[in-house]
Scaffold this motif. Sequence first.
Motif, PDB file in Angstrom:
ATOM      1  N   VAL A 182      52.679 -12.633  76.676  1.00 29.47           N
ATOM      2  CA  VAL A 182      54.061 -11.850  76.230  1.00 29.47           C
ATOM      3  C   VAL A 182      54.632 -12.017  74.842  1.00 29.47           C
ATOM      4  O   VAL A 182      54.027 -13.188  74.272  1.00 29.47           O
ATOM      5  CB  VAL A 182      54.998 -11.740  77.153  1.00 29.47           C
ATOM      6  CG1 VAL A 182      54.692 -11.367  78.644  1.00 29.47           C
ATOM      7  CG2 VAL A 182      55.787 -13.411  77.269  1.00 29.47           C
TER       8      VAL A 182
ATOM      9  N   THR B 119      64.097  -9.311  76.850  1.00 30.89           N
ATOM     10  CA  THR B 119      63.791  -7.987  76.934  1.00 30.89           C
ATOM     11  C   THR B 119      63.892  -7.426  75.757  1.00 30.89           C
ATOM     12  O   THR B 119      63.953  -7.715  74.667  1.00 30.89           O
ATOM     13  CB  THR B 119      65.042  -7.561  78.003  1.00 30.89           C
ATOM     14  OG1 THR B 119      66.127  -7.395  77.171  1.00 30.89           O
ATOM     15  CG2 THR B 119      65.273  -8.487  79.221  1.00 30.89           C
ATOM     16  N   CYS B 120      63.013  -6.091  75.949  1.00 29.41           N
ATOM     17  CA  CYS B 120      62.853  -5.238  74.868  1.00 29.41           C
ATOM     18  C   CYS B 120      64.198  -4.865  74.088  1.00 29.41           C
ATOM     19  O   CYS B 120      64.598  -4.794  73.089  1.00 29.41           O
ATOM     20  CB  CYS B 120      62.427  -3.810  74.982  1.00 29.41           C
ATOM     21  SG  CYS B 120      60.724  -4.007  75.912  1.00 29.41           S
TER      22      CYS B 120
ATOM     23  N   CYS C 289      57.894  -0.116  74.468  1.00 28.05           N
ATOM     24  CA  CYS C 289      58.244  -1.411  74.709  1.00 28.05           C
ATOM     25  C   CYS C 289      58.404  -1.631  76.160  1.00 28.05           C
ATOM     26  O   CYS C 289      59.155  -0.915  76.699  1.00 28.05           O
ATOM     27  CB  CYS C 289      59.428  -2.093  74.113  1.00 28.05           C
ATOM     28  SG  CYS C 289      59.775  -3.749  74.096  1.00 28.05           S
TER      29      CYS C 289
ATOM     30  N   ASP D 298      59.134  -4.205  79.328  1.00 26.94           N
ATOM     31  CA  ASP D 298      59.406  -5.605  79.581  1.00 26.94           C
ATOM     32  C   ASP D 298      58.494  -6.400  80.774  1.00 26.94           C
ATOM     33  O   ASP D 298      58.069  -5.680  81.533  1.00 26.94           O
ATOM     34  CB  ASP D 298      60.890  -5.631  80.389  1.00 26.94           C
ATOM     35  CG  ASP D 298      61.946  -5.343  79.536  1.00 26.94           C
ATOM     36  OD1 ASP D 298      61.831  -5.528  78.191  1.00 26.94           O
ATOM     37  OD2 ASP D 298      62.938  -4.612  80.076  1.00 26.94           O
TER      38      ASP D 298
ATOM     39  N   TYR E  42      58.189  -9.373  76.342  1.00 24.91           N
ATOM     40  CA  TYR E  42      57.778  -7.907  76.380  1.00 24.91           C
ATOM     41  C   TYR E  42      56.289  -7.849  75.611  1.00 24.91           C
ATOM     42  O   TYR E  42      55.782  -8.776  75.075  1.00 24.91           O
ATOM     43  CB  TYR E  42      58.791  -7.295  75.608  1.00 24.91           C
ATOM     44  CG  TYR E  42      58.778  -7.200  74.080  1.00 24.91           C
ATOM     45  CD1 TYR E  42      57.891  -6.469  73.483  1.00 24.91           C
ATOM     46  CD2 TYR E  42      59.555  -8.429  73.609  1.00 24.91           C
ATOM     47  CE1 TYR E  42      57.880  -6.640  71.998  1.00 24.91           C
ATOM     48  CE2 TYR E  42      59.654  -8.607  72.254  1.00 24.91           C
ATOM     49  CZ  TYR E  42      58.563  -7.763  71.432  1.00 24.91           C
ATOM     50  OH  TYR E  42      58.666  -7.835  69.930  1.00 24.91           O
TER      51      TYR E  42
END
Length: 387
Positions: free
Chosen positions: A257, A262-263, A280, A282, A290
């Motif tokens: 990732v 988070t995005c 995007c 998560d 992400y």
Amino acid sequence: MHLLFLILVMFLCVSLLPFSAAATINNTLPGCQSKCGNLTVRYPFGIVSADSSCSIGPWFDITCNTSFNPPKAFLPPDLFSYDGENFPRVEVLDISDEYVRIRNTIATKCYNQTGGLIQYNASGLYVANSYFTLSSELNKLITIGCDEFAMVSPLPTIEKKNISSGCVTVCSNIEDVPVGSCSGMGCCATSVPAGLASYFLSLNTLGKHTEIWAFDKCGYTFLGEQNAFTFRGASDFTDPDFVNRTTKTVPVVLNWVIGSRTCNEYRNTTDYHCQNNSNCVDFKGGKGGYRCSCKNGYEGNPYLSPGCQDIDECSDPNNKPCNGTCTNLPGSFICSCPRGYEGDGRKDGRGCIVKNSKSPALKLSLGEKTQAFFFMDNLVSDCINVR
């Protein structure tokens, strides 16, 4: 009359839209190589270069060791495996949009006829403090033998987690061992705890193989991609190439990732790397983070500017989607039928059929007139905004 006007404007817009069907898709930063032996390395990963930074960050640096033939790729040196004696670097076998597949290690214990331990190899992995975690969906703990119980656990001093998973495999006769099944007789497989960034395999015996030594002298356990392994039955017990074959064909699968949040937390910051025409997504496991992916109808590298590019479905000579006329649109396409025919014009739809005299004069691939009005009104609006 309004419908005819919209159709004319639609085709005018389509002819003016900035399509780039022949555009080159970049998968590396300028001046960076994309191949290390048989491995293709796409950004955000990058092959370490003395002249430039080729990855999005240090955890995504790939070292290409050309002393091997073919060359081999490795993760950063702070990430390593364990075989009981050494801490070898993690060899990379494949990099996809979601996963990194790495070389496996096998824990082994072999015994003499009286139960004395004559061979021992351990197995472990450390990728903590990075953006990699073990895939609990694709990996399984797999144990081979007729007198074994094995466990997989995170390194307690690293991850501060008191979780583990294990399985037992027993059999007293060689005839009891099925081929292709890891149900607990000769082979067992069990799930791996989610979110691990390290592991150590513990392999133990129930009776030191004394009762089954004639056909099974060793026990094995490893963590690896379940779908890549096929149990060959009792022949695996005596195959001298079992360890070598398994390390070559059954990888460990890592999730990767970007970041650890988070995005929405990264959006509008310099740590947000999803480019134009991408989504995007998560990551729900591990420690967050992400990934980026191209929107439907687009392709390319979502991490590199200018982003994902339109797929011209109409230009593919081997997969033409329309029976009638195909018109490419940004991220999509429409099919239309020639004069005298009706239908949606699509090969996977109703196609084009001879028009019934009672049918409307024109039908677009989206179906009814109301849908056509809605689609073309929006297209005209988009065209005006683009211009």
